[in-house]
Scaffold this active site. Structure first.
Site, mmCIF file in Angstrom:
data_model
loop_
_atom_site.group_PDB
_atom_site.id
_atom_site.type_symbol
_atom_site.label_atom_id
_atom_site.label_comp_id
_atom_site.label_asym_id
_atom_site.label_seq_id
_atom_site.Cartn_x
_atom_site.Cartn_y
_atom_site.Cartn_z
ATOM 1 N N SER A 1 3.185 19.236 40.371
ATOM 2 C CA SER A 1 4.472 19.625 40.948
ATOM 3 C C SER A 1 5.514 18.579 40.586
ATOM 4 O O SER A 1 5.214 17.585 39.927
ATOM 5 C CB SER A 1 4.354 19.731 42.470
ATOM 6 N N LYS A 2 6.718 18.844 41.050
ATOM 7 C CA LYS A 2 7.845 17.973 40.709
ATOM 8 C C LYS A 2 7.581 16.510 40.987
ATOM 9 O O LYS A 2 8.071 15.640 40.267
ATOM 10 C CB LYS A 2 9.051 18.390 41.547
ATOM 11 N N ARG A 3 6.812 16.247 42.047
ATOM 12 C CA ARG A 3 6.659 14.829 42.372
ATOM 13 C C ARG A 3 5.803 14.080 41.336
ATOM 14 O O ARG A 3 5.722 12.864 41.358
ATOM 15 C CB ARG A 3 6.151 14.652 43.798
ATOM 16 N N HIS A 4 5.177 14.813 40.420
ATOM 17 C CA HIS A 4 4.456 14.132 39.341
ATOM 18 C C HIS A 4 5.381 13.804 38.170
ATOM 19 O O HIS A 4 4.929 13.356 37.123
ATOM 20 C CB HIS A 4 3.315 15.012 38.832
ATOM 21 N N GLY A 5 6.676 14.082 38.326
ATOM 22 C CA GLY A 5 7.614 13.825 37.224
ATOM 23 C C GLY A 5 8.055 15.147 36.640
ATOM 24 O O GLY A 5 8.066 16.158 37.322
#
Ligand code: GLU
Length: 467
Positions: A238-242
């Site tokens: 998801s977004k929090r992985h970049g």
């Protein structure tokens, strides 16, 4: 039978790498078997869909080079057709009005939970003969009560579901608009899909959809549920992985073929081969060979692949992509050296095109400021006379070629009894703003006489201004 596959994204955000991989697998499968690949935009959720997301999907597909033979079709343009099918199911007795309110449904589920049953709609409106006054009903599909459904999955094998576990799903909302499970089936029938390749988050929808196919006397397609992509911490990507949006990979300087190559290897392999041209992918890929297990996204590996692609691609090909990056940064390449030649200086080292832009921008923009440390060390009173001497030497140099330019630097160093670095490094700072560049003589040759002289003149004035 002509193979027909589709990519059917919901335009509720950017095209993310998971979606792109699903699209790639569907595209490869169609291309491999000489079939057709269709793009369908599932935009019936009017609140969550947006025109920007549609554009982001189209841009992403184009950038990746995943061309489609038909479409894009938009579900919002097919409401009449869905209505027709809903009416047909009603007339056939395969669908019915349900008047249950939210509260009623909630109470039903609570009772089921209290009795340790799986919460599901119990079909209480199936046999109603009279409408409930003042309630706008939904329409539910009459799922078969007995028997089972087999999802023929090319990745996981047959998956059997008991009909007793599937409840009667809503196919039309109170305002008459169709729901996802209905529209997908109608489209997959009308668009003559032979294979449905999609994320495994849809596995539980498949038996329900197959029952609708059957009610409509249509042969269900074969399925391939592609496992999800995880981040490096094991959680769903998801977004929090970049970066997860395809276009952010473009912005970060990846080549589309490197990203495609990376995506095809996420869950699929061919021996220990890592690099695949598009043709090789088409020839070697098969959906049956996709892993059942989820795969993890590894940015370092993607960077490595990108570097390999940059290394072996033709400068002309890289130039097509690099030009986009330069223009995006308002760097005008028309007056500077040929971009293809500049690229050859960086191809062996650069991991991304963004990195290439940063290191080569000085070919097109004469620096108007200098890195502080580099300037303090190299643009000094001591280097001033050397720069002034070089200005004259370079202005008078007959041939603007690497070798004679190298000679000039060497002669200047010898005459002043200093190491060559003492002459070369101030010039480097003058032209690049910093202390890094490819071999200086080659760099100067490419940069051209006029730009080199202007940059040295600017550095000379800068040193004088400091005094
Ligand atoms: N629109 C669905 C999604 O974006 C895909 C449906 C399908 O492929 O059947 O998840």
């Amino acid at each position: 039978m002509t193979i027909r596959t589709r990519f059917a994204p919901s335009p509720t955000g950017y095209l993310h790498v998971g979606g792109a991989r699903t699209a790639l697998f569907s595209w490869l499968y169609a291309r491999k078997y000489g079939g057709q690949f269709v793009l369908r935009i599932e935009d019936t959720d009017l609140e969550r869909s947006s025109a920007e997301s549609v554009q982001a999907i189209l841009d992403g597909m184009k950038w990746l080079g995943l061309d489609y033979d038909e479409g894009p079709f938009y579900q919002t343009q097919r409401f009449d057709r869905y209505k027709e099918i809903i009416n047909q199911l009603m007339e056939q007795g395969d669908a019915y009005y349900c008047y249950c309110s939210k509260d009623e449904l909630e109470t039903m589920r609570e009772e089921q939970r209290a009795n340790k049953q799986k919460p599901r709609y119990d079909g209480r409106c199936r046999h109603l003969t009279t409408p409930k006054a003042g309630v706008e009903p939904v329409i539910r599909f009459k799922n078969p009560i007995e028997g089972s459904v087999v999802v023929k999955d090319l990745i996981r094998g047959d998956i059997e579901f008991n009909n007793s576990e599937l409840d009667d799903l809503v196919i039309a909302r109170p305002d008459g608009t169709p729901t996802y499970n209905l529209t997908v089936v109608v489209d997959d029938i009308d668009m003559r899909m032979t294979h449905v390749i999609r994320g495994d988050d849809h596995i539980n929808n498949s038996p329900r959809q197959i029952n609708i196919f059957k009610a409509l006397h249509a042969k269900p397609p074969l399925f391939a549920h592609v496992p999800m992509i995880l981040g490096d911490d094991g959680a769903r990507l998801s977004k929090r992985h970049g970066a997860v949006s395809v276009m952010s990979y473009r912005d970060e300087g990846f080549l589309p073929e490197a990203l495609l190559n990376y995506l095809v290897r996420l869950g699929w392999s061919h021996g220990d081969q890592e690099i695949f041209t598009k043709e090789e992918m088409v020839n070697l890929f098969d959906i049956q060979d996709v892993n059942k297990a989820a795969s993890s996204f590894n940015t370092d590996k993607l960077l490595w692949l990108n570097q390999q692609y940059i290394k072996v691609s033709s400068p002309a090909h890289i130039a097509e992509h690099l030009r986009w990056h330069l223009e995006h940064k308002n760097i005008d390449t028309s007056a500077g050296p040929d971009l293809k030649q500049v690229i050859t200086l960086y191809q062996d080292r650069a991991k991304t095109l963004a990195e290439m832009v940063d290191s080569s921008r000085f070919f097109y923009i004469i620096p108007d400021s200098y890195d502080e440390k580099a300037a303090n060390k190299n643009l000094t009173d001591k280097s001033l006379p050397l720069l002034e001497e070089m200005l004259v030497r370079l202005r008078d140099s007959k041939q603007w070629l690497a070798e004679p330019l190298h000679e000039q630097i060497k002669e200047c160093a010898e005459k002043n009894d200093v190491g060559m670095g003492k002459v070369a490094q101030p010039i480097r700072v003058a032209i690049t703003g910093n202390t890094v560049s490819p071999s200086l003589d080659i760099t100067l040759e490419l940069l051209g006489r006029e730009r080199t002289l202007s940059a040295i003149e600017m550095a000379i004035s800068w040193i004088k201004d400091q005094a």
